[in-house]
Design a protein around this motif. Structure first.
Motif, short mmCIF file in Angstrom:
data_model
loop_
_atom_site.label_atom_id
_atom_site.label_comp_id
_atom_site.label_asym_id
_atom_site.label_seq_id
_atom_site.Cartn_x
_atom_site.Cartn_y
_atom_site.Cartn_z
N LEU A 1 0.82 -1.20 0.00
CA LEU A 1 0.00 0.00 0.00
C LEU A 1 0.86 1.26 0.00
O LEU A 1 0.60 2.21 -0.76
N SER A 2 1.91 1.28 0.83
CA SER A 2 2.80 2.44 0.88
C SER A 2 3.50 2.66 -0.45
O SER A 2 3.61 3.80 -0.93
N PHE A 3 3.97 1.57 -1.05
CA PHE A 3 4.66 1.69 -2.33
C PHE A 3 3.70 2.21 -3.41
O PHE A 3 4.08 3.05 -4.24
N THR A 4 2.46 1.73 -3.40
CA THR A 4 1.48 2.18 -4.39
C THR A 4 1.21 3.68 -4.25
O THR A 4 1.17 4.41 -5.25
N LEU A 5 1.04 4.14 -3.01
CA LEU A 5 0.80 5.56 -2.78
C LEU A 5 2.01 6.40 -3.19
O LEU A 5 1.86 7.49 -3.76
N LEU A 6 3.22 5.90 -2.88
CA LEU A 6 4.43 6.63 -3.26
C LEU A 6 4.53 6.79 -4.78
O LEU A 6 4.82 7.88 -5.28
N VAL A 7 4.30 5.71 -5.49
CA VAL A 7 4.38 5.76 -6.95
C VAL A 7 3.33 6.72 -7.50
O VAL A 7 3.61 7.53 -8.41
N LEU A 8 2.12 6.68 -6.97
CA LEU A 8 1.05 7.54 -7.45
C LEU A 8 1.36 9.02 -7.17
O LEU A 8 1.19 9.88 -8.04
N ILE B 1 9.92 8.73 14.71
CA ILE B 1 10.91 9.80 14.90
C ILE B 1 12.09 9.61 13.96
O ILE B 1 12.56 10.55 13.29
N LEU B 2 12.60 8.39 13.87
CA LEU B 2 13.77 8.12 13.05
C LEU B 2 13.47 8.27 11.57
O LEU B 2 14.31 8.73 10.80
N ALA B 3 12.26 7.88 11.15
CA ALA B 3 11.89 8.09 9.75
C ALA B 3 11.83 9.57 9.43
O ALA B 3 12.23 10.00 8.32
N GLY B 4 11.33 10.37 10.37
CA GLY B 4 11.30 11.81 10.15
C GLY B 4 12.68 12.43 10.07
O GLY B 4 12.86 13.51 9.48
N LEU C 1 13.32 8.61 -1.02
CA LEU C 1 13.17 8.99 0.39
C LEU C 1 11.96 8.29 1.02
O LEU C 1 12.01 7.84 2.16
N GLY C 2 10.87 8.21 0.26
CA GLY C 2 9.70 7.51 0.77
C GLY C 2 9.95 6.04 1.01
O GLY C 2 9.52 5.47 2.02
N VAL C 3 10.66 5.41 0.09
CA VAL C 3 10.99 3.99 0.24
C VAL C 3 11.90 3.78 1.45
O VAL C 3 11.70 2.85 2.25
N LEU C 4 12.89 4.65 1.63
CA LEU C 4 13.81 4.51 2.76
C LEU C 4 13.07 4.67 4.09
O LEU C 4 13.33 3.92 5.04
N ALA C 5 12.16 5.65 4.17
CA ALA C 5 11.40 5.85 5.41
C ALA C 5 10.52 4.63 5.71
O ALA C 5 10.43 4.18 6.86
N THR C 6 9.91 4.07 4.68
CA THR C 6 9.07 2.89 4.87
C THR C 6 9.89 1.69 5.33
O THR C 6 9.48 0.95 6.23
N VAL C 7 11.05 1.49 4.73
CA VAL C 7 11.91 0.37 5.11
C VAL C 7 12.42 0.55 6.54
O VAL C 7 12.51 -0.43 7.31
N LEU C 8 12.74 1.79 6.91
CA LEU C 8 13.23 2.04 8.27
C LEU C 8 12.17 1.69 9.31
O LEU C 8 12.46 1.05 10.33
N ILE C 9 10.92 2.07 9.05
CA ILE C 9 9.84 1.73 9.97
C ILE C 9 9.65 0.21 10.03
O ILE C 9 9.38 -0.36 11.09
N LEU C 10 9.79 -0.45 8.88
CA LEU C 10 9.68 -1.91 8.86
C LEU C 10 10.77 -2.57 9.70
O LEU C 10 10.50 -3.52 10.46
N VAL C 11 11.99 -2.07 9.61
CA VAL C 11 13.09 -2.62 10.40
C VAL C 11 12.81 -2.45 11.89
O VAL C 11 13.03 -3.37 12.69
#
Length: 340
Positions: free
Chosen positions: A41-48, A269-272, A312-322
């Motif tokens: 879902l995050s990736f779809t929104l980022l691409v859009l 916080i870290l994603a921000g 940047l969006g992908v990196l923030a999403t991956v960081l939250i996943l980690v």
């Protein structure tokens, strides 16, 4: 019935229920499926969102790409070459194909592939962000825990007031203002550190400090509040009644129960901090994604803007996943979506 059994007649037996797959109901499998859905879902929104940047921004990308002094015929030729004359859905399908194959087009300003531009700047931003994240955790968690320990049970109210006021004030200062103050004090007035560039190791100190000081204060406030609550729990009071040392109580009973909430909020916080690193880079002339996106905006280089925002969006999403994975390892109760 006995006669029927003797004559070989069969008696209907209930069929055994099919056994459910243990793997499908394993907590880690359910966790992975939930996170995979969130990532999709995050990736779809980022691409859009990144795709809509070009149609929604004022101005004509074809005019920018054609260059100054281009004739109407040259502009139309450029529009056709870039595929901007195609229907919006066709453009989106082509953009999605490019994202999946890491082919984001070429820069309008330099003619270099966008992936080359973006990934050449990524290591500089990652260097600041990763160091800042590590320092934030190493400072924020012990500082908040120490503040809670010193002020537990209403003790030392002056320390509590000073801690809250100071951390609130520092966190409220925008990071670009903090970066400017650091340059003025340590580079211009004292001359201890370089004000810009990335040629030497000391040039990394000020940008990293500007990125991590605010988040470290925010994390310390969160930890202090949660730790203060834990220190008043019955099991901690019982441990103090056993005359266990403060270090033993904190490390054995407080910190493990503190990690769940701390990690959950730390992910945001870290994603921000990635966004903070991008802003701070422009102050210090750091050759990362922040400087790159500012230059792209000035030059109206839309493909590069798309590529940097998407990364940047992908990196923030991956960081939250980690952070979520680490939290699940530390506290397996969160695998089901909540800690009981």
């Amino acid at each position: 019935m006995a006669l029927a059994l003797a004559s070989g007649a069969s008696v209907a037996r209930p069929r055994p229920k099919p056994r459910r797959s243990r793997l499908a109901h394993h907590p880690w499998v359910r966790f992975a499926l939930r996170r995979a859905g969130g990532l999709l879902l995050s990736f779809t929104l980022l691409v859009l969102i990144t795709f809509l940047i070009v149609p929604l921004l004022p101005g004509d990308p074809a005019v920018v790409a054609a260059g100054e002094g281009a004739t109407l015929e040259q502009i139309e030729h450029t529009r056709t070459a870039l595929g901007l004359d195609a229907p919006l859905l066709v453009q989106f399908a082509e953009y999605l194909r490019g994202v999946l194959t890491l082919d984001l087009g070429v820069s309008f300003a330099t003619g270099v592939p966008v992936s080359t531009v973006v990934f050449s700047r990524l290591p500089f931003t990652a260097e600041i962000a990763l160091i800042a994240i590590c320092i934030t955790l190493l400072i924020g968690v012990p500082l908040g825990t120490a503040a809670a320990l010193l002020t537990r049970g209403g003790r030392r109210p002056a320390v509590d007031h000073v801690f809250n006021a100071l951390t609130s004030f520092v966190f409220a200062v925008p990071n670009y203002v903090l970066a400017t103050l650091l340059v003025y004090i340590f580079a211009i007035r004292l001359g201890w550190l370089p004000a810009s560039g990335a040629a030497t190791l000391p040039s990394l100190i000020l940008p990293t400090a500007a990125v991590m000081i605010g988040p470290a204060c925010a994390l310390a406030r969160i930890v202090r509040r949660e730790a203060a609550t834990i220190f008043e729990e019955d099991y901690v009071r019982t441990a103090r009644g056993w005359r266990l040392s403060t270090w033993h109580i904190t490390s054995r009973y407080v910190l493990p129960n503190l990690l769940t909430t701390t990690l959950t909020l730390s992910g945001l916080i870290l994603a921000g901090m990635l966004g903070g690193a991008v802003v701070v880079e422009t102050v210090f002339g750091w050759p990362g994604l922040g400087t790159g996106i500012v230059q792209a905006i000035v030059q109206r280089d839309y493909p590069v803007i798309r590529g940097i925002i998407l990364l940047l969006g992908v990196l923030a999403t991956v960081l939250i996943l980690v952070v979520d994975v680490v939290l699940a390892i530390v506290d397996p109760r969160t695998l089901d979506g909540e800690a009981h």
